[in-house]
Enzyme design. Structure first.
Site, PDB file in Angstrom:
ATOM      1  N   ARG A  86       0.737  -1.175  -0.004  1.00 36.01           N
ATOM      2  CA  ARG A  86       0.016  -0.211   0.150  1.00 36.01           C
ATOM      3  C   ARG A  86       0.841   1.269   0.013  1.00 36.01           C
ATOM      4  O   ARG A  86       0.457   2.376   0.482  1.00 36.01           O
ATOM      5  CB  ARG A  86      -1.223   0.006   1.058  1.00 36.01           C
ATOM      6  CG  ARG A  86      -1.979  -1.138   1.245  1.00 36.01           C
ATOM      7  CD  ARG A  86      -2.804  -1.115   2.482  1.00 36.01           C
ATOM      8  NE  ARG A  86      -3.873  -2.068   2.278  1.00 36.01           N
ATOM      9  CZ  ARG A  86      -4.710  -2.569   3.392  1.00 36.01           C
ATOM     10  NH1 ARG A  86      -4.839  -1.450   4.400  1.00 36.01           N
ATOM     11  NH2 ARG A  86      -5.640  -3.216   3.337  1.00 36.01           N
ATOM     12  N   LYS A 108       1.071  11.880 -10.178  1.00 34.93           N
ATOM     13  CA  LYS A 108       0.474  10.831 -11.206  1.00 34.93           C
ATOM     14  C   LYS A 108       1.279   9.862 -11.372  1.00 34.93           C
ATOM     15  O   LYS A 108       2.458  10.100 -11.847  1.00 34.93           O
ATOM     16  CB  LYS A 108       0.016  11.751 -12.284  1.00 34.93           C
ATOM     17  CG  LYS A 108      -1.435  12.511 -12.265  1.00 34.93           C
ATOM     18  CD  LYS A 108      -1.987  12.841 -13.514  1.00 34.93           C
ATOM     19  CE  LYS A 108      -3.340  13.497 -13.507  1.00 34.93           C
ATOM     20  NZ  LYS A 108      -3.687  13.714 -14.964  1.00 34.93           N
ATOM     21  N   GLU A 150       5.867  20.778 -23.348  1.00 39.32           N
ATOM     22  CA  GLU A 150       5.221  20.981 -22.141  1.00 39.32           C
ATOM     23  C   GLU A 150       5.494  22.195 -21.290  1.00 39.32           C
ATOM     24  O   GLU A 150       4.733  22.738 -20.456  1.00 39.32           O
ATOM     25  CB  GLU A 150       5.437  19.938 -21.117  1.00 39.32           C
ATOM     26  CG  GLU A 150       5.118  18.498 -21.713  1.00 39.32           C
ATOM     27  CD  GLU A 150       3.499  18.160 -21.396  1.00 39.32           C
ATOM     28  OE1 GLU A 150       2.870  18.911 -20.617  1.00 39.32           O
ATOM     29  OE2 GLU A 150       3.228  17.005 -21.237  1.00 39.32           O
ATOM     30  N   LYS A 192       2.922  24.158 -12.128  1.00 38.10           N
ATOM     31  CA  LYS A 192       2.130  22.870 -11.826  1.00 38.10           C
ATOM     32  C   LYS A 192       1.671  22.783 -10.247  1.00 38.10           C
ATOM     33  O   LYS A 192       0.677  22.310  -9.830  1.00 38.10           O
ATOM     34  CB  LYS A 192       2.870  21.898 -12.460  1.00 38.10           C
ATOM     35  CG  LYS A 192       2.117  20.551 -12.191  1.00 38.10           C
ATOM     36  CD  LYS A 192       2.914  19.427 -12.960  1.00 38.10           C
ATOM     37  CE  LYS A 192       1.785  18.099 -12.954  1.00 38.10           C
ATOM     38  NZ  LYS A 192       2.503  17.061 -13.850  1.00 38.10           N
ATOM     39  N   GLU A 202      -7.627  15.722  -9.272  1.00 36.44           N
ATOM     40  CA  GLU A 202      -7.982  15.954 -10.430  1.00 36.44           C
ATOM     41  C   GLU A 202      -9.771  16.051 -10.540  1.00 36.44           C
ATOM     42  O   GLU A 202     -10.207  15.449 -11.353  1.00 36.44           O
ATOM     43  CB  GLU A 202      -7.541  15.380 -11.605  1.00 36.44           C
ATOM     44  CG  GLU A 202      -7.779  16.219 -13.121  1.00 36.44           C
ATOM     45  CD  GLU A 202      -7.037  15.222 -14.012  1.00 36.44           C
ATOM     46  OE1 GLU A 202      -7.574  14.937 -15.091  1.00 36.44           O
ATOM     47  OE2 GLU A 202      -5.854  15.233 -13.925  1.00 36.44           O
ATOM     48  N   ARG A 206      -7.239  21.253 -11.532  1.00 41.72           N
ATOM     49  CA  ARG A 206      -5.889  20.174 -12.249  1.00 41.72           C
ATOM     50  C   ARG A 206      -6.214  19.796 -13.663  1.00 41.72           C
ATOM     51  O   ARG A 206      -5.195  19.539 -14.285  1.00 41.72           O
ATOM     52  CB  ARG A 206      -5.710  19.047 -11.325  1.00 41.72           C
ATOM     53  CG  ARG A 206      -4.514  18.223 -11.944  1.00 41.72           C
ATOM     54  CD  ARG A 206      -3.939  17.416 -10.863  1.00 41.72           C
ATOM     55  NE  ARG A 206      -2.798  16.563 -11.384  1.00 41.72           N
ATOM     56  CZ  ARG A 206      -2.094  15.807 -10.554  1.00 41.72           C
ATOM     57  NH1 ARG A 206      -2.089  15.765  -9.296  1.00 41.72           N
ATOM     58  NH2 ARG A 206      -1.114  15.091 -11.201  1.00 41.72           N
ATOM     59  N   ASN A 210      -4.393  19.105 -18.661  1.00 43.36           N
ATOM     60  CA  ASN A 210      -4.592  18.326 -19.653  1.00 43.36           C
ATOM     61  C   ASN A 210      -4.475  18.989 -20.917  1.00 43.36           C
ATOM     62  O   ASN A 210      -4.850  18.443 -21.942  1.00 43.36           O
ATOM     63  CB  ASN A 210      -5.825  17.616 -19.603  1.00 43.36           C
ATOM     64  CG  ASN A 210      -5.637  16.216 -18.343  1.00 43.36           C
ATOM     65  OD1 ASN A 210      -4.352  15.784 -18.130  1.00 43.36           O
ATOM     66  ND2 ASN A 210      -6.592  16.140 -17.410  1.00 43.36           N
ATOM     67  N   HIS A 213      -3.868  17.287 -24.382  1.00 43.81           N
ATOM     68  CA  HIS A 213      -3.693  15.806 -24.378  1.00 43.81           C
ATOM     69  C   HIS A 213      -4.917  14.926 -24.823  1.00 43.81           C
ATOM     70  O   HIS A 213      -4.939  13.969 -24.988  1.00 43.81           O
ATOM     71  CB  HIS A 213      -3.633  15.447 -22.517  1.00 43.81           C
ATOM     72  CG  HIS A 213      -2.473  15.901 -21.868  1.00 43.81           C
ATOM     73  ND1 HIS A 213      -1.760  17.122 -22.106  1.00 43.81           N
ATOM     74  CD2 HIS A 213      -1.405  15.020 -21.414  1.00 43.81           C
ATOM     75  CE1 HIS A 213      -0.715  17.137 -21.565  1.00 43.81           C
ATOM     76  NE2 HIS A 213      -0.366  15.829 -20.939  1.00 43.81           N
ATOM     77  N   HIS A 217      -3.250  12.530 -27.027  1.00 45.37           N
ATOM     78  CA  HIS A 217      -3.268  11.086 -26.716  1.00 45.37           C
ATOM     79  C   HIS A 217      -3.794  10.202 -27.832  1.00 45.37           C
ATOM     80  O   HIS A 217      -3.399   9.285 -28.108  1.00 45.37           O
ATOM     81  CB  HIS A 217      -3.956  10.635 -25.392  1.00 45.37           C
ATOM     82  CG  HIS A 217      -3.385  11.139 -24.323  1.00 45.37           C
ATOM     83  ND1 HIS A 217      -3.885  11.061 -23.054  1.00 45.37           N
ATOM     84  CD2 HIS A 217      -1.983  11.770 -23.774  1.00 45.37           C
ATOM     85  CE1 HIS A 217      -2.938  11.563 -21.925  1.00 45.37           C
ATOM     86  NE2 HIS A 217      -1.799  11.650 -22.542  1.00 45.37           N
ATOM     87  N   HIS A 231       5.858  11.863 -26.556  1.00 43.14           N
ATOM     88  CA  HIS A 231       4.678  12.376 -25.929  1.00 43.14           C
ATOM     89  C   HIS A 231       4.629  13.887 -26.249  1.00 43.14           C
ATOM     90  O   HIS A 231       3.587  14.683 -26.261  1.00 43.14           O
ATOM     91  CB  HIS A 231       4.761  11.864 -24.331  1.00 43.14           C
ATOM     92  CG  HIS A 231       3.554  12.510 -23.629  1.00 43.14           C
ATOM     93  ND1 HIS A 231       2.036  12.211 -23.566  1.00 43.14           N
ATOM     94  CD2 HIS A 231       3.680  13.406 -22.503  1.00 43.14           C
ATOM     95  CE1 HIS A 231       1.474  13.033 -22.840  1.00 43.14           C
ATOM     96  NE2 HIS A 231       2.366  13.718 -22.128  1.00 43.14           N
TER      97      HIS A 231
END
Length: 334
Positions: A86, A108, A150, A192, A202, A206, A210, A213, A217, A231
């Protein structure tokens, strides 16, 4: 490591106070060993299960894992650290511009699947992020540019002064100017962190991170997440398409669209899907990928659109006919 997870009476392993440096193979082995242990535990009686679990906790309790590498290493290591017992401590030492300004910050973690980008993962914060810009000297120019896409994103989201500064020095930054690189990394991480601090998982603001994205993506998925499109390159293309869509809907001016596209082109980034060699794009295939994106909620695709450079917002009510038109126009070879 939480002491509550260690069975009563079990002392900490005397050699567990160490740090290991992980490449992708070691991370996979870490998860694999733990998975095999769990399978083995299912075949034991309860007494032996407690003993075996105590042994596992004894080994892993104080382990700190270091992710030394780019975004893939950081995401995979973070996911492994989040999954074992965990959560065990991990440290990010990002060595690419993209990972220094984006993936190492914010917690993330995730891995790609054949169905989409980062569909398996967790929110899990590192204990420390250490970014050394000297590591960027070893990168190919293409990798630096991918990270720069970015960097510029942060100015486009909510800091027009930062974007204006990048328009002035972006070429020098990408060519190796250390002062500019240092300042850009600091400003990007600060931008950020400010957003993530108010919305770690998010649920709201937040999502602005994206930007680019949803389209990006989709393009990555069509290339099979291969080296044909990095990316950061995909994010840059996605930002250009997001501004195209914004202008089409009357939300921003064409001047803003031209300014974003001109800056990315000036530093050497692709600004149209047709700039990507070796790919024949298909609108229907791209829209299918878009429907599988993790940002789809209640069947609606989430876009980050813009009123202007520095003024972005979340949009969940976009007619897909408009998205189709933008893609059709973008992939058309005139």
């Amino acid at each position: 490591m939480d002491n509550a997870l260690i069975p009563k009476g079990v002392k900490r392993c005397p050699f567990s106070q160490f740090i290991i440096l992980l490449g992708p193979v070691v991370v996979v082995l870490l998860l694999g060993v733990f998975a095999m242990l769990l399978v083995w535990l299912k075949g034991l009686n309860q007494t032996n299960m407690n003993d075996a679990y105590g042994f596992a906790a004894w080994i892993w309790a104080d382990l700190t894992v270091i992710a030394l590498g780019g975004g893939v290493i950081g995401d995979l290591t973070g996911f492994a650290a989040a999954s074992v017992l965990r959560g065990i401590d991990f440290v990010q030492i990002p060595t690419t511009l993209l990972s220094q300004v984006d993936s190492s910050v914010g917690g993330k973690t995730g891995i790609n699947s054949q169905h989409g980008k980062n569909l398996v993962g967790a929110f899990y914060q590192p204990r420390l992020v250490l970014a050394d810009i000297d590591t960027l000297d070893s990168l190919p120019k293409r990798e630096v540019l991918a990270g720069y896409a970015e960097v510029a994103k942060y100015g486009i989201i909510d800091d027009p002064d930062f974007f204006t500064w990048l328009e002035q020095i972006g070429g020098e930054l990408c060519d190796g100017n250390k002062d500019h690189r240092r300042q850009a990394v600091v400003m990007s991480c600060r931008s950020k962190a400010k957003i993530v601090a108010g919305d770690e998982t998010e649920q709201g603001r937040r999502a602005l991170l994206n930007l680019g994205h949803t389209f990006g993506h989709t393009l990555e998925a069509e290339t099979g997440f291969s080296e044909k499109l990095l990316h950061g390159e995909a994010v840059g293309l996605g930002i250009c398409l997001a501004f195209d869509l914004s202008a089409h809907l009357g939300l921003c001016t064409q001047d803003d669209v031209n300014r974003v596209r001109a800056h990315y082109a000036a530093v050497g980034l692709p600004t149209s899907p047709t700039d990507v060699a070796g790919i024949t794009w298909n609108t229907d295939a791209l829209l299918d990928h878009m429907q599988s994106d993790k940002k789809v909620e209640d069947g609606k695709i989430t876009f980050i659109l813009a009123h202007a450079i520095g003024e972005t917002f979340v949009a969940r009510d976009i007619d897909m006919a408009d998205a189709r038109l933008i893609i059709d126009n973008a992939i058309r070879c005139d």
